[in-house]
Design an enzyme around this catalytic site. Structure first.
Site, PDB file in Angstrom:
ATOM      1  N   LYS A   1       3.008  10.992  -3.057  1.00 57.40           N
ATOM      2  CA  LYS A   1       1.646  10.389  -3.695  1.00 57.40           C
ATOM      3  C   LYS A   1       0.374  11.326  -4.982  1.00 57.40           C
ATOM      4  O   LYS A   1       0.326  11.391  -5.894  1.00 57.40           O
ATOM      5  CB  LYS A   1       0.835   9.310  -3.597  1.00 57.40           C
TER       6      LYS A   1
ATOM      7  N   ASP B   1       0.954  -0.755  -0.031  1.00 59.71           N
ATOM      8  CA  ASP B   1      -0.392   0.335  -0.129  1.00 59.71           C
ATOM      9  C   ASP B   1       1.225   1.134  -0.148  1.00 59.71           C
ATOM     10  O   ASP B   1       1.101   1.385   1.129  1.00 59.71           O
ATOM     11  CB  ASP B   1      -0.699  -0.409   1.385  1.00 59.71           C
TER      12      ASP B   1
ATOM     13  N   GLU C   1      -7.800   0.423  -4.464  1.00 61.04           N
ATOM     14  CA  GLU C   1      -6.549   0.493  -3.094  1.00 61.04           C
ATOM     15  C   GLU C   1      -8.926  -0.378  -2.862  1.00 61.04           C
ATOM     16  O   GLU C   1      -8.624  -1.316  -1.912  1.00 61.04           O
ATOM     17  CB  GLU C   1      -7.094   1.753  -2.866  1.00 61.04           C
TER      18      GLU C   1
ATOM     19  N   ASP D   1     -12.357   5.462   2.029  1.00 63.50           N
ATOM     20  CA  ASP D   1     -10.821   5.797   3.050  1.00 63.50           C
ATOM     21  C   ASP D   1     -11.392   7.161   2.830  1.00 63.50           C
ATOM     22  O   ASP D   1     -10.780   7.877   2.075  1.00 63.50           O
ATOM     23  CB  ASP D   1     -10.444   5.289   1.660  1.00 63.50           C
TER      24      ASP D   1
END
Ligand code: AMP
Length: 626
Positions: free
Chosen positions: A87, A24, A187, A211
């Site tokens: 990211k 992850d 994800e 999330d």
């Protein structure tokens, strides 16, 4: 019984000690997981602590790179050379961030405003791909040290909303880190797998994955049916997350206590205090600390007021995602909570009252995605024969054929990976080039679909129209990457093109494409029928003109003028673009020429036979002479 793994690419037997992992690669933290004794677990370090690495990189003045916990300290001592939230920059250009540059403490390469972003750290430029690869390499090295085995194969997760460039950038980061990236996985799909959902092939479920991480928020609605994970909708905000709560706390304290941090170090200290307050308030009602001779405190009630507007925004996104997916909140079988910020009681309570049931947070919210990635890696490594994880292509893929008709080669909802081929030919005599235009969509005419790419197959050997055999092959791999190949069969002339992932299309786009295809079905079919008639009419016109020319001496003058008239009649009908006229003209010309053409055909065959006899006779003569 032990298993022997064979690498299909090389034909070599794989080292069975090799480990496949799930990673992850997060905005704030990154984790690495594996399957141990059939169970997914986060890999532990020497001290038996889960390998949990802050996604932070520092480049020292001597060029030395530090990653993770060590680098986080440098956020205070060396903020200008320390990178976080990398990211967010994957696959982006500076233009994408023109209004938010100051959010990042580091410097960008301003000369490359249109190309991909580059970050200046101690007089060298680094790309986000490079910097992410340092995080990946660090994670993998730590895991290898702890386990004493080599790690080569990995599954890496990305948010469901990541586009092609961002997915490709993540894959590249894995490659640079020396990994064989088995797959880039969404994800929310990974989180569902970690919760054991979708493993029972007979069950069909609607799942919502909420999330809320450090810097980003997303909510995805998935449908799992027959082992196929379909992302029905995904919504989110790439600038909403735990960092916002930290900032709100800092703002609140600054105003309440009149704080004026004077340098980046003081600012960073304040930031760490705010984060500590936020974490503590997940378990208690009050927090207090000291900073620069001030006592700072925050009550749960105050914190609720600060964070509520952000939570409301996440619920708005949730509503939109539901509406995109065509589902109602009552249709959701499981609501999974993922991301560190879902530990906040205020988040949990808000979701519980929105959902009307208890959301599922039974797994560690930081770990679920990495655990799911490890399960996916295990499946791809072939260790779970009972469980095939499939994806589907969201919209039909095909090419443009004569008159702008969409000829579907891979229909929508086909399970991937998949290959499909079809044969085509030329429409003009001596045609040397053939344009292959690749479209995505559900409408009958390409003008209403999305052009993905086009290329030209060149050097087709000259042949009459309709003779060359050109095979067009569509191949979609497991990541949704489409490759289209065109081959002229006689000469094996070949041309191909690769088009990046087909998954980045949003569920909303898919839904609107489907709705339009239904709404316009009738008029599309009428247009398609007209084009088919025009194609047929044009073909007949050319064939008849050729026939007239080649058989001139065998036709009576009446036949010649009648055929000419009927061809003119057909041409006029084609110009009128009225389907009934064209059909009538085709019928009339066909009816008149068919018997004549049959006769001509008989005559041509007879001629051919006669010619054969003659040549044979000549041959015999020659033989006799010899
Ligand atoms: P992630 O990106 O999923 O690792 O989430 C990181 C975010 O979760 C950061 O903003 C953390 O501050 C936040 N977080 C972690 N633990 C807690 C906690 N106990 N209470 C509130 N927020 C937390």
């Amino acid at each position: 019984m032990s298993k022997i793994a064979i690498d299909f690419k090389t034909g070599q037997i794989k080292n069975t000690a090799q480990l496949v992992v799930g990673i992850d690669l997060g905005t704030t933290n990154s984790l690495i997981a594996r399957i141990n004794d059939g169970r997914a677990e986060i890999i532990k370090d020497f001290q038996n602590k889960p390998l949990f690495i802050p996604s932070v990189i520092n480049v020292g003045h001597d060029g030395v790179i530090t990653v993770g916990h060590e680098a986080i300290q440098k956020l205070i001592t060396d903020p200008e050379s320390t990178v976080y939230s990398i990211k967010r920059l994957m696959g982006k250009s500076l233009q994408d961030f023109s209004d938010r540059k100051e959010f990042f403490g580091y410097h960008f390469d301003e000369s490359a405003s249109e190309g991909l972003i580059r970050i200046r750290l101690n007089d060298r430029y680094y790309t986000p791909v490079e910097l992410s690869s340092y995080i990946l390499r660090h994670l993998v090295q730590e895991a290898e040290k702890a386990l004493g085995v080599k790690i080569e194969d990995a599954v890496i997760t990305v948010p469901a909303y990541f586009n092609d460039e961002q997915r490709q950038a993540t894959r590249d980061a894995g490659k640079i880190a020396g990994l064989n990236v088995l797959r880039i996985v969404n994800e929310p799909t990974a989180a569902s797998l970690a919760y054991g959902l979708g493993q029972n092939k007979t069950e069909a479920l609607n799942i919502a994955v909420y999330d809320l991480g450090g810097g980003t928020f997303d909510v995805s609605i998935l449908r799992i049916e027959d082992g196929v994970f379909d992302v029905l909708a995904t919504r989110g905000d790439t600038n909403l997350g735990g960092d916002d709560f930290d900032r709100e706390i800092i703002k609140f304290w600054k105003e309440k206590y009149q704080l004026y941090p004077e340098n980046p170090i003081e600012q960073s200290e304040l930031f760490f205090k705010a984060r500590a307050a936020k974490h503590e308030l997940s378990d208690s009602n009050n927090f207090s600390t000291t900073w620069n001779h001030h006592i700072l405190s925050l009550s749960n009630e105050e914190y609720k007021t600060l964070s509520q507007p952000y939570i409301d925004r996440t619920l708005d996104c949730f509503r939109l995602a539901l509406s995109d997916s065509g589902l109602h909140i009552h249709d959701i079988d499981e609501l999974l909570l993922v991301g560190g910020s879902t530990r906040m009681p205020i988040v949990f309570d808000a979701l519980q009252s929105f959902y009307g049931k208890t959301p599922n947070r039974s797994l560690h919210p930081d770990e679920a995605v990495a655990l799911g990635a490890a399960i996916q890696a295990d499946i791809l490594a072939g260790n779970r024969k009972d469980f095939l994880l499939l994806d589907v292509n969201p919209l039909s893929l095909g090419i443009e054929t004569l008159g702008g008709i969409m000829d579907v080669i891979i229909p929508r909802n086909s399970k991937i990976p998949i290959q499909q081929a079809r044969e085509y030919t030329t429409s003009r005599d001596g045609q040397k080039n053939l344009k292959i235009a690749i479209y995505q969509g559900e409408r009958d005419l390409v003008e209403n679909n999305k052009l993905l790419a086009e290329f030209i197959l060149e050097d087709i050997p000259p042949m009459p129209a309709g003779i060359p055999k050109i095979q067009v092959r569509f191949m979609i791999d497991a990541d949704g990457i489409l490759t289209v190949k065109a081959i002229e069969q006689r000469t094996q002339t070949e041309q191909s093109i690769t088009i990046k992932s087909q998954f980045n299309i949003s569920a909303a786009e898919v839904a609107s494409m489907l709705q339009e295809s239904i709404r316009f079905a009738k008029s599309d079919q009428e247009k398609k029928a007209l084009i088919d008639s025009i194609n047929e009419g044009k073909y007949l016109q050319l064939a008849s003109e050729k026939f007239l020319k080649n058989n001139h001496q065998y036709l009576t003058s009446l036949q010649r003028s009648e055929i000419s008239n009927l061809i003119t009649y057909l041409k006029d009908a084609l110009d009128s673009k009225i389907r009934d006229h064209i059909e009538l003209a085709i019928e009339a010309l066909n009816k008149y020429t068919a018997p004549i053409a049959h006769k001509a055909l008989d005559r041509n065959i007879a001629d051919a036979l006669r010619n054969k006899n003659i040549s044979e006779a000549i041959n015999n003569e020659t033989k006799k002479d010899g």
